[in-house]
Design a protein around this motif. Structure first.
Motif: not given
Length: 237
Positions: A33-36, A107-112, A184-185, A225-228
């Protein structure tokens, strides 16, 4: 054969609101699982952590899309319960389950989630975002999502008011070499799909693959930059 590797980096932000969790089963079984997190003031970190832990803890060693959907909805309700008027935290999520030669994803959102067979990209999830909607309306191309002005406008997230629609899928894996990437994005914004393929062709394992892609990211990402975060899975059927 199943191997996997993960990493999470706070980038240029004051805190890391991404979370990753994995639950191994018997040989050849895994839930990843990967979540943002979204929300600021620490809420994003709490939300993504709740999403990752809830799904991982509830996994029952099966690759069933409906099972993952139920777990994602459980995480959605857990985040809603943890919210307060001062912190309406939310989270995107991508989950992959592997068991018995089958895979399931949600998935939900923009984590791919990306799927490669024999080194070639064959599938990727589509973001629940305003920029992806612009693609479907014909206003921009898929390649322009990374730079679109509304890319950060998420249309679906865990913790949103009311219910949330979870996108799911799954398949029996055909013989061959498979690779999955969850990210994540803050990761896919700087690593192009053709570069995912190119680095995959030269990598010695999932950890090496992530390191090669991170090198591309670090060359391009600004200091703020954002968290990655990303997780890679290699499977051979």
């Amino acid at each position: 054969m199943l191997e996997f590797a993960t990493y999470s980096d706070q980038g240029g932000r004051s805190a890391n609101e991404d979370s990753i969790a994995w639950t191994p089963g018997r040989e050849g079984e895994l839930c990843l699982v990967v979540a943002d997190g979204l929300g600021g003031h620490g809420g994003g970190q709490v939300a993504s952590g709740l999403a990752a832990r809830t799904i991982g803890a509830g996994w029952e060693r099966q690759a069933d899309p409906e099972h993952l959907r139920v777990l994602v909805l459980r995480a959605h309700r857990a985040i809603q319960t943890a919210q307060s008027p001062q912190c309406t935290m939310k989270s995107t999520v991508a989950a992959l389950a592997v068991a018995g030669g089958q895979t399931a994803w949600a998935h939900v959102g923009d984590t791919r989630i990306y799927h490669f067979i024999q080194g070639r990209l064959v599938f990727q999830t589509k973001d629940h975002s305003a920029s992806q909607l612009a693609v479907w309306l014909g206003d921009i191309t898929q390649d322009q999502v990374r730079f679109h002005q509304d890319r950060c406008r998420i249309l679906r997230a865990l913790g949103q008011e009311g219910d949330v629609k979870v996108e799911t899928g799954g398949e029996q894996l055909e013989p061959g070499t498979h690779a999955f990437l969850l990210c994540t994005d803050g990761f896919w914004e700087y690593v192009l799909e053709e570069e995912m393929e190119e680095t995959l062709s030269r990598a010695q394992g999932p950890k090496d693959w992530l390191e090669r892609m991170r090198a591309r990211l670090n060359q391009r990402a600004p200091s703020d930059c954002d968290n990655n975060s990303a997780a890679a899975v290699w499977l051979r059927q």
